[in-house]
Design a protein around this motif. Sequence first.
Motif, PDB file in Angstrom:
ATOM      1  N   LEU A   1      -7.787   2.732   1.188  1.00 47.99           N
ATOM      2  CA  LEU A   1      -6.768   2.068   2.010  1.00 47.99           C
ATOM      3  C   LEU A   1      -7.224   1.966   3.459  1.00 47.99           C
ATOM      4  O   LEU A   1      -6.996   0.955   4.129  1.00 47.99           O
ATOM      5  CB  LEU A   1      -5.447   2.835   1.914  1.00 47.99           C
TER       6      LEU A   1
ATOM      7  N   LEU B   1      -9.512  -0.883   3.931  1.00 51.75           N
ATOM      8  CA  LEU B   1      -8.743  -2.127   4.017  1.00 51.75           C
ATOM      9  C   LEU B   1      -8.151  -2.306   5.412  1.00 51.75           C
ATOM     10  O   LEU B   1      -8.163  -3.410   5.976  1.00 51.75           O
ATOM     11  CB  LEU B   1      -7.637  -2.084   2.964  1.00 51.75           C
TER      12      LEU B   1
ATOM     13  N   ARG C   1      -1.728  -3.169  -2.116  1.00 54.26           N
ATOM     14  CA  ARG C   1      -2.465  -1.994  -2.583  1.00 54.26           C
ATOM     15  C   ARG C   1      -1.616  -0.737  -2.471  1.00 54.26           C
ATOM     16  O   ARG C   1      -1.546   0.085  -3.370  1.00 54.26           O
ATOM     17  CB  ARG C   1      -3.751  -1.816  -1.770  1.00 54.26           C
ATOM     18  N   VAL C   2      -0.960  -0.599  -1.298  1.00 55.39           N
ATOM     19  CA  VAL C   2      -0.119   0.588  -1.075  1.00 55.39           C
ATOM     20  C   VAL C   2       0.997   0.632  -2.105  1.00 55.39           C
ATOM     21  O   VAL C   2       1.268   1.670  -2.710  1.00 55.39           O
ATOM     22  CB  VAL C   2       0.450   0.567   0.352  1.00 55.39           C
ATOM     23  N   ILE C   3       1.615  -0.528  -2.347  1.00 55.88           N
ATOM     24  CA  ILE C   3       2.744  -0.538  -3.286  1.00 55.88           C
ATOM     25  C   ILE C   3       2.254  -0.210  -4.690  1.00 55.88           C
ATOM     26  O   ILE C   3       2.948   0.474  -5.451  1.00 55.88           O
ATOM     27  CB  ILE C   3       3.453  -1.908  -3.223  1.00 55.88           C
TER      28      ILE C   3
ATOM     29  N   PHE D   1      -3.158  -5.248   1.969  1.00 56.41           N
ATOM     30  CA  PHE D   1      -2.957  -3.814   2.234  1.00 56.41           C
ATOM     31  C   PHE D   1      -1.630  -3.354   1.654  1.00 56.41           C
ATOM     32  O   PHE D   1      -1.537  -2.349   0.949  1.00 56.41           O
ATOM     33  CB  PHE D   1      -3.001  -3.569   3.742  1.00 56.41           C
TER      34      PHE D   1
END
Lengths: 143, 476
Positions: free
Chosen positions: B31, B34, A25-27, A22
Amino acid sequence: MDGFTLVLWAVRLVFLLLLYLFLARVIRVLLRDLRAAAREPAQRPGRLVVLESPAGEPAVGRSFGLDVITSLGRDVNNAIVIDDPFASAEHAVLTYRGRNWYLEDLDSTNGSYVNGHPINGVAALGYGDEVQIGQVRMRLERT
Amino acid sequence: MAVRAPAAAPVTLPRVLGPIRPRARWQELRLLALVAGALAVGSLSLGTTVTGRFGLQDVRGLAVYLGALLVAHVAQVLAGRRTDQVLLPAVAMLGGISLLLMERLPQDLVVQHFFGSSYGLADVQLIWLVGAIAVATILGIVVRSDSWLRRYKYTWAAAGVGLLLLTFVLGTEINGQRLTLEFGPISGQPSELLKVILVVFLAGYLSENRALLVEQDTRVGPLRLPPLPYLAPMVAMWAIALGIVVVQRDLGAALLFFGVFLALIYAATGRLSLVLIGLVLFLLGSAAMANLFEHVRTRIDVWLDPFADPLGTGYQVIQALHAFARGGLLGVGLGAGLPEVGGRPPIPEIHTDFPFAALGEELGIVGLVAILGIYLVIVQRGLRIGVAAADDFRSLLAIGLALVIGIQAFIIAAGNLKVLPLTGVTLPFISYGGSSLLANGLVVGLLLALSDKGVEPPPPPGTQSRWRRLGRSGAA
């Protein structure tokens, strides 16, 4: 170590792994956003948006990108030409020094105003402040 | 649309009532998917550990939480605003971890009665989490103008201080601290709301006076000091808030307010001298307070040497350190940590003050680093929103709101780890507590609203403050 314990440990590790997935992905999203911002053309330090202009030149809603030194006035040699009967030929100069904006009145006949108050010589400006030259009102904005 | 407005009509009508074009938010949905996957695995890990067979823990709670997230996502898609897509998933992950933690602690730590039935810790936390997400989403959709914040900054500040004074006079005392205000069935901690109000006030004041603070100096001999007169009202406001907070013995809130104050001054002026002066003042103030107040001295003594009184004042801190030590690198797994002493977890107040220690034991330092990373992501989004904002007020507001969450997380995480003296603030989105969750939901909602590029242009500057007019004529 029986099968149950092993599977349980695997589940625990998968949870930690998913936390990091997670985060990764965010970064990635954040990096893409920052790169897109970096690709934008070299930024000017600010812009002036015309809010009110009775004479029609400059037109209301027009936005001027500002240089570090920007002259304002009725004369056509100014960076921002303000064709207003109450504006002087060389009316005022906007400068960006350090990390601040300053408006300097060049002894104009009718003076310059910041947020409705006449200025004496030089005045410091912040983003969101309103500048008035003649009857033309403009707002300083970040680009 | 029955009547079409003429073209010349002002376009400042609230567009909430106008036609709305849905806009897909794939990034957010990916997101969130996830997040859902991670929480399901976490729930499986917890349930299996607790019951000894493979199964999820509290499927209903997880389903309600994920359903609420989906509703929040769909509502934002339908509203069609171009707001930030990372904040909601990041907050959702923290909230989900909080839910897993609360499901695993003894449920009778908190019992609340609503409408005749009683709810335990996890249920109450779930209700507040859904409430926080609702607050964030609604603000993110509805707020399209910030003039209601920037116009009335002194009113907000007065309301905030009034709220604190009210707590001091009428508040209920819990654990020797008078922090809670009760009105019939509703109770809350006003200092959580006050932190948001403080940011609004500071952003308003600093954006109005930023130019002067940067430009002018007060010279005392060879020293170039910042223009002190312009700082006076702000420092006074800050001192009032701080004084009340210290009198109420809420050191965590005092530290948080001070940190936000310094960070915002630095963000607005870029002058390190101001921050240095602030730090010196802070050190002098803490030294004075440690000499004057018994409770401050106790905290500092415990911080320096918790083992001096291991069964008394140092007990909480020592148990937390043991928890971190048991957790090690990968942790013992959700639900497997926290040996109970007489049916209670070894750390008192674990659900409000020490969730970081509990997570440290169960997820290990690897899990803690991921959690701190999520806080960093929230702070980065806030700073980015601030940098992209059109004017000073919005940019300072966004920076301040993000830093409130970041600094608060730092203070309590550092307190749990004995890096700083322990102060009782909540870990944002993870600690149990309605006031804290709702206030942080408010912060995220405002950040969402500020991140919209198509937001209404800043209103014209109103009448100037007296300080600023003085400065204008003096600047000649």
